[in-house]
Structure formats: structure tokens, C-alpha cells
Design a protein around this motif. Sequence first.
Motif, mmCIF file in Angstrom:
data_model
loop_
_atom_site.group_PDB
_atom_site.id
_atom_site.type_symbol
_atom_site.label_atom_id
_atom_site.label_comp_id
_atom_site.label_asym_id
_atom_site.label_seq_id
_atom_site.Cartn_x
_atom_site.Cartn_y
_atom_site.Cartn_z
ATOM 1 N N ARG A 191 12.573 -56.890 -11.756
ATOM 2 C CA ARG A 191 13.227 -57.712 -12.999
ATOM 3 C C ARG A 191 14.572 -57.683 -13.097
ATOM 4 O O ARG A 191 15.203 -56.733 -12.424
ATOM 5 C CB ARG A 191 12.723 -57.130 -14.156
ATOM 6 C CG ARG A 191 10.988 -57.315 -14.735
ATOM 7 C CD ARG A 191 10.647 -56.819 -16.048
ATOM 8 N NE ARG A 191 9.280 -56.980 -16.010
ATOM 9 C CZ ARG A 191 8.518 -57.588 -17.092
ATOM 10 N NH1 ARG A 191 9.313 -57.999 -18.164
ATOM 11 N NH2 ARG A 191 7.239 -57.672 -17.064
ATOM 12 N N ILE A 192 15.313 -58.335 -13.764
ATOM 13 C CA ILE A 192 16.634 -58.320 -13.961
ATOM 14 C C ILE A 192 16.680 -57.587 -15.631
ATOM 15 O O ILE A 192 15.999 -58.130 -16.333
ATOM 16 C CB ILE A 192 17.467 -59.464 -14.008
ATOM 17 C CG1 ILE A 192 17.609 -60.018 -12.598
ATOM 18 C CG2 ILE A 192 18.888 -59.383 -14.555
ATOM 19 C CD1 ILE A 192 18.130 -61.413 -12.641
ATOM 20 N N THR A 193 17.259 -56.535 -15.927
ATOM 21 C CA THR A 193 17.597 -56.035 -17.277
ATOM 22 C C THR A 193 19.116 -56.222 -17.474
ATOM 23 O O THR A 193 19.901 -56.475 -16.479
ATOM 24 C CB THR A 193 17.045 -54.619 -17.040
ATOM 25 O OG1 THR A 193 18.008 -53.722 -16.649
ATOM 26 C CG2 THR A 193 15.597 -54.451 -16.728
ATOM 27 N N TRP A 194 19.193 -56.300 -18.790
ATOM 28 C CA TRP A 194 20.773 -55.926 -19.217
ATOM 29 C C TRP A 194 21.102 -55.311 -20.085
ATOM 30 O O TRP A 194 19.986 -55.112 -21.168
ATOM 31 C CB TRP A 194 21.471 -57.445 -19.116
ATOM 32 C CG TRP A 194 20.970 -58.242 -20.509
ATOM 33 C CD1 TRP A 194 21.687 -58.292 -21.700
ATOM 34 C CD2 TRP A 194 19.961 -58.981 -20.619
ATOM 35 N NE1 TRP A 194 20.882 -58.804 -22.521
ATOM 36 C CE2 TRP A 194 19.830 -59.439 -22.026
ATOM 37 C CE3 TRP A 194 18.720 -59.488 -19.624
ATOM 38 C CZ2 TRP A 194 18.773 -60.306 -22.469
ATOM 39 C CZ3 TRP A 194 17.709 -59.993 -20.138
ATOM 40 C CH2 TRP A 194 17.725 -60.655 -21.684
ATOM 41 N N SER A 195 22.319 -54.934 -20.437
ATOM 42 C CA SER A 195 22.445 -53.819 -21.422
ATOM 43 C C SER A 195 23.286 -54.637 -22.792
ATOM 44 O O SER A 195 24.268 -55.048 -22.651
ATOM 45 C CB SER A 195 23.776 -52.909 -20.846
ATOM 46 O OG SER A 195 23.856 -51.940 -22.009
ATOM 47 N N ILE A 196 22.345 -54.855 -23.745
ATOM 48 C CA ILE A 196 22.694 -55.254 -24.879
ATOM 49 C C ILE A 196 23.879 -54.761 -25.673
ATOM 50 O O ILE A 196 24.859 -55.153 -26.066
ATOM 51 C CB ILE A 196 21.345 -55.428 -25.984
ATOM 52 C CG1 ILE A 196 20.598 -56.626 -25.451
ATOM 53 C CG2 ILE A 196 21.896 -56.326 -27.246
ATOM 54 C CD1 ILE A 196 19.145 -56.619 -26.033
ATOM 55 N N ASP A 197 23.785 -53.560 -25.937
ATOM 56 C CA ASP A 197 24.839 -52.691 -26.710
ATOM 57 C C ASP A 197 25.792 -52.023 -25.672
ATOM 58 O O ASP A 197 26.746 -51.481 -26.050
ATOM 59 C CB ASP A 197 23.983 -51.387 -27.265
ATOM 60 C CG ASP A 197 23.513 -52.174 -28.646
ATOM 61 O OD1 ASP A 197 23.480 -53.293 -29.033
ATOM 62 O OD2 ASP A 197 22.625 -51.514 -29.299
ATOM 63 N N GLY A 198 25.822 -52.293 -24.431
ATOM 64 C CA GLY A 198 26.705 -51.573 -23.327
ATOM 65 C C GLY A 198 27.304 -52.491 -22.568
ATOM 66 O O GLY A 198 27.857 -52.282 -21.644
ATOM 67 N N GLY A 199 27.654 -53.753 -23.342
ATOM 68 C CA GLY A 199 28.690 -54.466 -22.640
ATOM 69 C C GLY A 199 28.170 -55.614 -21.858
ATOM 70 O O GLY A 199 28.856 -56.348 -21.331
ATOM 71 N N GLY A 200 26.726 -55.795 -22.132
ATOM 72 C CA GLY A 200 26.289 -56.726 -21.597
ATOM 73 C C GLY A 200 26.016 -56.789 -19.974
ATOM 74 O O GLY A 200 25.568 -57.885 -19.276
ATOM 75 N N ARG A 201 26.091 -55.771 -19.377
ATOM 76 C CA ARG A 201 26.030 -55.678 -17.916
ATOM 77 C C ARG A 201 24.586 -55.906 -17.342
ATOM 78 O O ARG A 201 23.507 -55.657 -17.851
ATOM 79 C CB ARG A 201 26.663 -54.117 -17.416
ATOM 80 C CG ARG A 201 26.510 -53.944 -15.974
ATOM 81 C CD ARG A 201 26.695 -52.538 -15.621
ATOM 82 N NE ARG A 201 26.599 -52.129 -14.284
ATOM 83 C CZ ARG A 201 26.195 -51.073 -13.885
ATOM 84 N NH1 ARG A 201 26.167 -50.144 -14.536
ATOM 85 N NH2 ARG A 201 26.075 -50.785 -12.677
ATOM 86 N N PHE A 202 24.403 -56.489 -16.339
ATOM 87 C CA PHE A 202 23.141 -56.673 -15.662
ATOM 88 C C PHE A 202 22.802 -55.749 -14.718
ATOM 89 O O PHE A 202 23.351 -55.261 -13.948
ATOM 90 C CB PHE A 202 23.150 -58.127 -15.014
ATOM 91 C CG PHE A 202 23.200 -59.326 -15.897
ATOM 92 C CD1 PHE A 202 21.954 -59.815 -16.521
ATOM 93 C CD2 PHE A 202 24.498 -59.927 -16.138
ATOM 94 C CE1 PHE A 202 22.106 -60.853 -17.415
ATOM 95 C CE2 PHE A 202 24.425 -60.990 -16.965
ATOM 96 C CZ PHE A 202 23.236 -61.562 -17.834
ATOM 97 N N PHE A 203 21.667 -55.374 -14.429
ATOM 98 C CA PHE A 203 20.994 -54.532 -13.587
ATOM 99 C C PHE A 203 19.946 -55.208 -12.849
ATOM 100 O O PHE A 203 19.107 -55.942 -13.317
ATOM 101 C CB PHE A 203 20.487 -53.330 -14.238
ATOM 102 C CG PHE A 203 21.376 -52.451 -14.827
ATOM 103 C CD1 PHE A 203 22.026 -51.393 -14.435
ATOM 104 C CD2 PHE A 203 21.799 -52.599 -16.289
ATOM 105 C CE1 PHE A 203 23.202 -50.524 -15.016
ATOM 106 C CE2 PHE A 203 22.617 -51.940 -16.967
ATOM 107 C CZ PHE A 203 23.303 -50.967 -16.291
ATOM 108 N N TYR A 204 19.669 -55.021 -11.370
ATOM 109 C CA TYR A 204 18.496 -55.394 -10.848
ATOM 110 C C TYR A 204 17.582 -54.182 -10.614
ATOM 111 O O TYR A 204 18.063 -53.124 -10.484
ATOM 112 C CB TYR A 204 19.052 -55.885 -9.457
ATOM 113 C CG TYR A 204 18.009 -55.941 -8.450
ATOM 114 C CD1 TYR A 204 16.932 -57.270 -8.687
ATOM 115 C CD2 TYR A 204 17.416 -55.271 -7.469
ATOM 116 C CE1 TYR A 204 16.075 -57.461 -7.723
ATOM 117 C CE2 TYR A 204 16.301 -55.352 -6.696
ATOM 118 C CZ TYR A 204 15.661 -56.446 -6.761
ATOM 119 O OH TYR A 204 14.475 -56.726 -6.027
#
Length: 388
Positions: free
Chosen positions: A263-276
Motif C-alpha cells: 500500500r501507499i500510506t500518507w501522513s494526514i496530520d504530519g504534512g501529507g508525506r507519502f510512504f511506500y
Amino acid sequence: MSRIDELVERLCPDGVPYETLRTVAQISGRNIQPSAMGDATVTVYSLPAFDNNRTAERLIGSDVGSAKTALAHPTVLVAKLNPHIPRVWKLASIPNNSYSSPEFFPLVPDPNRLDLGFLYYFISTQLGKLASTVTGSTNSHKRLHREDFLGLRIPVPPLEVQHEIVKILDTFTDLEAELEAELESRRQQYAYYEEELVSRSQIGPTYRLSELESQGIISLGRGKVISKKTIAALPGDYPVYSSSGAGSGEFGRYGDYLFSDERITWSIDGGGRFFYRPPHRYSITNVSGWMTVDNDIIRTRYLYYVLTAAWHHEKFDYTRKAHPSVIRDLYHISVPPLSDQDRLVRRLDTFDALVNNLTSGLPAELNARRQQYEYYRDKLLTFKELKS
């Protein structure tokens, strides 16, 4: 025997007194409205400024936007809002017309009892303990409370001992800063290269994420509320990822998991950064979003690189957050042939390993230096307590 050992043996052979923080430091400053700042240029120390290489903002007072805490003395700023509590900022000098975000406790030491640097380094060792005391209605709005913070016990050795410890730890942090600067330079080169390659691959018609979602090519969602208490009640080995602007975003280890796929996840409260997230058993909290992808049309890792390149041009802060409803219509992508996607992923994976792999190169050296620093910091800040 080291210089510090000699000082301790001479100045406090029977141990060091431990006191509550409130006896040797105070939370200082008062809130000032922007209207009272006038048109003067002011210096603002904020959470976004901390994340921007600890570079304070310079603003016209009337443009500040909300009340800030006036600063007047050398200060240690300690973030009090979860999940930002790891942020600790030492301000050895305060320019005129300086303010901090109210989300910080401005901690001013008694200069006759406590060295500013010693206070900064000690607070840095207490972040886990501080984070465990936060309370609030939701995980992202939990706060560190003033009385809990001021009740923290701190060793107070003679100032001569404190000064010597600060000299040693400053040397470590200076070396670390040099490595960080070099690594940051490499990462900027990589980011430029990443954007160039992604831009060249993005040809043809573009689609909003919401359009891809309606076609069944991607799915979007959010995680669930998983608190420290939840994890403590069911400990285990499965990682839980939460809001983060750095690192992997790991929040803790749990005895259950939500996902096991790519999945791709992303940080809603932490600046919108994406993670693989490659396939493994894991969970994400409610302050993170998730995205699954039909790999027969778009490779998940390709989409991760495209979204990351686009994210660098966006600005998410602590008011504008990266909810699924926001990013659905924010990001537009094209879908090149799979062979082109795979080629880009191979090239960017090679560069990514050079600047982000913790087992080799500069990241490995920096990680080793940080571990060495943390070991000596904890050792130097631990004292035999003086018996009353």
C-alpha cells in the motif's frame, strides 16, 4: 579518569541532588495578539519552522495570524501537542520582538542553577516519559500538561560539571550536523533527479485520484484509532504507523494488524508525506491514510514516486491537513505503459537506496553517530542521587 569524572569526584563525590523542574526553571512568556505587535518585523518560532531546519520565520507583526508567546530570555522550547512532543528547540539568544507558537512550553532555566544546554540535553532524554503523560480527547489533540511537565525530576550537578558535559555533547551534535548537511545535499540532488524523471514519465492525459478511484484502479481510506493504551493492552511484533514528517512513521508494535499487502500510506496530520509500504503485517492509525492500487494498470511504487514528487509542491500544515477528501481532487497523474513505469522505479530505487538506506553510505554513518551520541548523552546525564 576523564575531566568530568575528576569534576564529579571533586565537586559532588557523594552524589547529585535531584529536583523537580519547577524549582530550577520556569515556563515563561505571555500571549500577545498580532494587533499588539504592530508593523514591526517579528521572529516567530513555530512547529513548521522547527521542521524547516529549525529556521524561525520573519514576519510583519500584523501578518502573524494568531496569538503568540513573547520570548525574552534564553529558552528551551518543548512541544506540548501530540504527536509533536519530540520537538525540543534550544534558543541560546533571543532577538528583539521574538515569539513562539503557543504549542511550545518556553522553558527558562535559573542561570545560577542550570545551564541552558544541560537543560536542553536532559529534556531530550525524557521525551518518551513526557509522551506517556499526555491526555486529551483524541490522539492528535493530546497535550502535555504544565504541572506534569514541571514535576519532572532533573539532576542538578554543579554548574562546572554541567558546562563540561555540554561541551562534549555539543561536539557530538556539531559532527552530526556536518553529516546531516552533507546527506541533505545528496537528498536534494536526488529529489531534483526524482522530479525530472517523474516529470518526463508523466505524458498523455491526466486523471484525478478521484477518477482513478471511480474506475476501480485505486482505493482510498483511513486507518483506525490505535492509542498507546491499546498497544499496551495487546503488545506484539506488528508495526503501527502514524502521523509523521520523518522516518518510517512507526508509532509502536501491536499484537494485531490491519493489512498485509502492498500500500501507499500518507501522513494526514504530519504534512501529507507519502510512504511506500511493501507487503508485511502492519496497521496505520486514524491520522494516516491508505491507498491500494491495481498493479496491472499502475505499479504501486511508481504511483508512490509520482505522488511524492507532486507532494513537494504542496503545503500541508497543522490547519490544512491531507485528508482523503483533500487529496482525491488535488493530485493529477498520467498513466504511462507499465514498461516505462518499471524502468523509472528501477532507476529511482537505486538513488533512493544511496540516500535513505540505513545499512550503507552516509545514512549508515549518520545513524551510527546518532547511536553513539545517544549512548554518551544518556551516560553523561545519569548521576548517583545525593541522599538527603
